[in-house]
Motif scaffolding. Structure first.
Motif, PDB file in Angstrom:
ATOM      1  N   LEU A  69     -25.042 -28.553  23.133  1.00  0.00           N
ATOM      2  CA  LEU A  69     -25.837 -30.009  23.065  1.00  0.00           C
ATOM      3  C   LEU A  69     -27.227 -30.295  22.430  1.00  0.00           C
ATOM      4  N   THR A  70     -28.404 -29.695  22.362  1.00  0.00           N
ATOM      5  CA  THR A  70     -29.543 -29.527  22.492  1.00  0.00           C
ATOM      6  C   THR A  70     -30.179 -28.992  21.473  1.00  0.00           C
ATOM      7  N   ASP A  71     -31.705 -29.679  20.327  1.00  0.00           N
ATOM      8  CA  ASP A  71     -31.666 -28.818  19.525  1.00  0.00           C
ATOM      9  C   ASP A  71     -33.426 -28.665  19.968  1.00  0.00           C
ATOM     10  N   ASP A  72     -34.416 -28.031  19.629  1.00  0.00           N
ATOM     11  CA  ASP A  72     -35.922 -27.694  19.972  1.00  0.00           C
ATOM     12  C   ASP A  72     -36.713 -28.391  20.280  1.00  0.00           C
ATOM     13  N   LYS A  73     -36.420 -29.963  19.536  1.00  0.00           N
ATOM     14  CA  LYS A  73     -36.837 -31.120  20.049  1.00  0.00           C
ATOM     15  C   LYS A  73     -36.684 -32.019  21.280  1.00  0.00           C
ATOM     16  N   THR A  74     -35.404 -31.218  21.540  1.00  0.00           N
ATOM     17  CA  THR A  74     -34.603 -32.295  22.959  1.00  0.00           C
ATOM     18  C   THR A  74     -35.303 -31.549  24.681  1.00  0.00           C
ATOM     19  N   ALA A  75     -35.660 -32.555  25.233  1.00  0.00           N
ATOM     20  CA  ALA A  75     -36.119 -32.953  26.523  1.00  0.00           C
ATOM     21  C   ALA A  75     -36.368 -31.993  26.948  1.00  0.00           C
ATOM     22  N   GLY A  76     -36.984 -30.822  27.533  1.00  0.00           N
ATOM     23  CA  GLY A  76     -36.306 -29.804  28.166  1.00  0.00           C
ATOM     24  C   GLY A  76     -37.816 -29.083  29.175  1.00  0.00           C
ATOM     25  N   TYR A  77     -37.242 -27.513  30.464  1.00  0.00           N
ATOM     26  CA  TYR A  77     -38.612 -27.664  30.373  1.00  0.00           C
ATOM     27  C   TYR A  77     -38.431 -26.024  30.939  1.00  0.00           C
ATOM     28  N   LEU A  78     -39.229 -25.114  30.086  1.00  0.00           N
ATOM     29  CA  LEU A  78     -38.578 -23.525  30.191  1.00  0.00           C
ATOM     30  C   LEU A  78     -39.492 -22.997  31.322  1.00  0.00           C
ATOM     31  N   ALA A  79     -38.466 -22.674  32.641  1.00  0.00           N
ATOM     32  CA  ALA A  79     -38.748 -22.074  33.445  1.00  0.00           C
ATOM     33  C   ALA A  79     -39.131 -20.776  33.895  1.00  0.00           C
ATOM     34  N   HIS A  98     -31.982 -14.225  30.458  1.00  0.00           N
ATOM     35  CA  HIS A  98     -32.466 -15.208  30.648  1.00  0.00           C
ATOM     36  C   HIS A  98     -31.442 -16.698  29.857  1.00  0.00           C
ATOM     37  N   LEU A  99     -31.815 -17.628  30.332  1.00  0.00           N
ATOM     38  CA  LEU A  99     -30.441 -19.007  30.362  1.00  0.00           C
ATOM     39  C   LEU A  99     -31.384 -20.191  29.473  1.00  0.00           C
ATOM     40  N   LEU A 100     -30.841 -19.846  28.393  1.00  0.00           N
ATOM     41  CA  LEU A 100     -31.930 -20.459  27.071  1.00  0.00           C
ATOM     42  C   LEU A 100     -30.742 -21.220  26.412  1.00  0.00           C
ATOM     43  N   GLY A 101     -30.662 -21.726  25.141  1.00  0.00           N
ATOM     44  CA  GLY A 101     -30.234 -22.953  24.676  1.00  0.00           C
ATOM     45  C   GLY A 101     -29.631 -24.242  25.437  1.00  0.00           C
ATOM     46  N   ASP A 102     -29.192 -25.034  25.723  1.00  0.00           N
ATOM     47  CA  ASP A 102     -28.985 -26.040  26.758  1.00  0.00           C
ATOM     48  C   ASP A 102     -29.315 -25.921  27.702  1.00  0.00           C
ATOM     49  N   GLY A 103     -29.136 -24.434  28.169  1.00  0.00           N
ATOM     50  CA  GLY A 103     -30.084 -23.605  29.992  1.00  0.00           C
ATOM     51  C   GLY A 103     -28.481 -24.722  31.077  1.00  0.00           C
ATOM     52  N   ILE A 104     -29.571 -25.175  32.379  1.00  0.00           N
ATOM     53  CA  ILE A 104     -29.483 -26.007  33.212  1.00  0.00           C
ATOM     54  C   ILE A 104     -29.169 -27.354  33.188  1.00  0.00           C
ATOM     55  N   ILE A 105     -28.411 -27.612  33.176  1.00  0.00           N
ATOM     56  CA  ILE A 105     -27.947 -29.511  32.512  1.00  0.00           C
ATOM     57  C   ILE A 105     -28.005 -30.095  33.761  1.00  0.00           C
ATOM     58  N   LEU A 106     -28.852 -30.793  34.408  1.00  0.00           N
ATOM     59  CA  LEU A 106     -28.611 -31.311  35.907  1.00  0.00           C
ATOM     60  C   LEU A 106     -28.153 -33.252  35.475  1.00  0.00           C
ATOM     61  N   ASN A 107     -27.307 -33.712  35.352  1.00  0.00           N
ATOM     62  CA  ASN A 107     -26.916 -35.275  35.194  1.00  0.00           C
ATOM     63  C   ASN A 107     -27.531 -36.498  36.682  1.00  0.00           C
ATOM     64  N   GLN A 127     -36.128 -16.274  31.877  1.00  0.00           N
ATOM     65  CA  GLN A 127     -36.364 -17.644  31.416  1.00  0.00           C
ATOM     66  C   GLN A 127     -35.328 -18.441  31.563  1.00  0.00           C
ATOM     67  N   ILE A 128     -35.634 -19.608  31.693  1.00  0.00           N
ATOM     68  CA  ILE A 128     -34.332 -20.506  32.043  1.00  0.00           C
ATOM     69  C   ILE A 128     -35.256 -21.811  31.564  1.00  0.00           C
ATOM     70  N   MET A 129     -33.734 -22.295  30.808  1.00  0.00           N
ATOM     71  CA  MET A 129     -34.162 -24.043  30.207  1.00  0.00           C
ATOM     72  C   MET A 129     -33.818 -24.785  31.149  1.00  0.00           C
ATOM     73  N   ILE A 130     -34.301 -25.988  31.618  1.00  0.00           N
ATOM     74  CA  ILE A 130     -33.758 -27.139  32.650  1.00  0.00           C
ATOM     75  C   ILE A 130     -34.185 -28.046  31.836  1.00  0.00           C
ATOM     76  N   ARG A 131     -32.986 -28.795  31.629  1.00  0.00           N
ATOM     77  CA  ARG A 131     -32.530 -30.066  31.148  1.00  0.00           C
ATOM     78  C   ARG A 131     -32.169 -31.593  32.313  1.00  0.00           C
ATOM     79  N   ALA A 132     -32.835 -32.149  31.973  1.00  0.00           N
ATOM     80  CA  ALA A 132     -31.926 -33.580  32.645  1.00  0.00           C
ATOM     81  C   ALA A 132     -30.854 -34.830  31.828  1.00  0.00           C
ATOM     82  N   LYS A 133     -30.304 -35.218  32.051  1.00  0.00           N
ATOM     83  CA  LYS A 133     -29.259 -35.808  31.613  1.00  0.00           C
ATOM     84  C   LYS A 133     -29.180 -37.222  31.881  1.00  0.00           C
ATOM     85  N   ALA A 134     -28.774 -38.335  31.145  1.00  0.00           N
ATOM     86  CA  ALA A 134     -28.634 -39.530  32.064  1.00  0.00           C
ATOM     87  C   ALA A 134     -27.464 -39.981  32.496  1.00  0.00           C
TER      88      ALA A 134
END
Length: 250
Positions: free
Chosen positions: A85-95, A133-142, A26-33
């Motif tokens: 930097l994140t919690d369970d409500k923060t936008a992300g996709y769990l691949a 697994h890469l969970l929590g904040d996961g991989i964050i792309l700016n 499992q890998i959490m993926i997020r996008a940050k402006a």
């Protein structure tokens, strides 16, 4: 004796010949402006594609959805090294990837899909090990940029007004008393006719949230295009929208 030894070795060699079973990872993926918060549902979400960086095989795909995150944590207060930097409500996709050996993966993001004129793409590669697994904040792309939504109003006598509603790429608001102040940005409409630039019109903040406007006089009938842009010279964020209009002076 030889037959006995051979019989004992058969399971060993059989195990070596069988392919290793894939392990779910499992890998959490997020996008940050850039200069802002996380990009999620409020601006239409972000498309995610996970593929093998060497073969191009698509291993998973989906959408980043959820909230923009905690403003105080992300913007107001200094961030410490290693701080979550994140919690369970923060936008992300769990691949979820099924792999049987370490693989170099490419994570490709496109969004925000609620504003097609503001679409940005970001990619990064990372090694992934089966079962790690890469969970929590996961991989964050700016992702850099602004959302710029522009339109015009043509009045009598060739008067034209330009408007835009703008925000950070996460939808974070631009306000006089907020974290993202309009005085930090340059906003203009580039006026074009037959693909030639004929004027630039400054747009001033008219508020209360993200609204900018300006006006000009056009002396000749015809079809025109306005390219409205917003630039932050400090962060390098840029957003653009285009709108067409017609002036009839007859």
């Amino acid at each position: 004796m030889k037959k006995l030894i051979f019989a004992l070795l058969i399971p060993f060699f059989t195990a070596l010949s069988l392919p290793a079973s894939a392990e779910n990872t499992q890998i959490m993926i997020r996008a940050k402006a850039a200069d802002a918060k996380f990009i999620g549902t409020s601006v239409g979400g972000v498309r995610v594609v996970v593929e093998d960086a060497e073969t191009g095989e698509i291993l998973d795909e989906g959408w980043i959805n959820g909230g923009t995150g905690d403003t105080d944590l992300l913007i107001k207060n200094p961030i410490e090294r290693g701080q979550r930097l994140t919690d369970d409500k923060t936008a992300g996709y769990l691949a979820e990837i099924d792999i049987d050996a370490p693989r170099l993966l490419k994570f490709k993001l496109m969004g925000p899909y609620g504003y097609r004129q503001s679409l940005q793409e970001a990619t990064v590669t990372s090694w992934v090990v089966p079962g790690k697994h890469l969970l929590g904040d996961g991989i964050i792309l700016n992702m850099p940029g602004f959302i710029v939504d522009a339109w015009t109003q043509v009045l009598e006598g060739g008067k034209v007004e330009f408007y835009t509603k703008a925000s950070l790429l996460c939808g974070c608001p631009i306000t006089k008393d907020g974290y993202w102040k309009p005085d930090n940005y340059e906003v203009k409409a580039v006026l074009m006719q037959d693909e030639e630039k004929i004027a630039e019109v400054p747009l001033e903040f008219t508020g209360p949230v993200g609204m900018f406007s300006g006006k000009t006089d056009i002396k000749q009938s015809g079809h025109y295009k306005a390219i409205v842009y917003m630039v932050d010279p400090t962060t390098g964020n840029v957003g653009v929208d285009r709108t067409m209009f017609e002036v009839n002076l007859d």
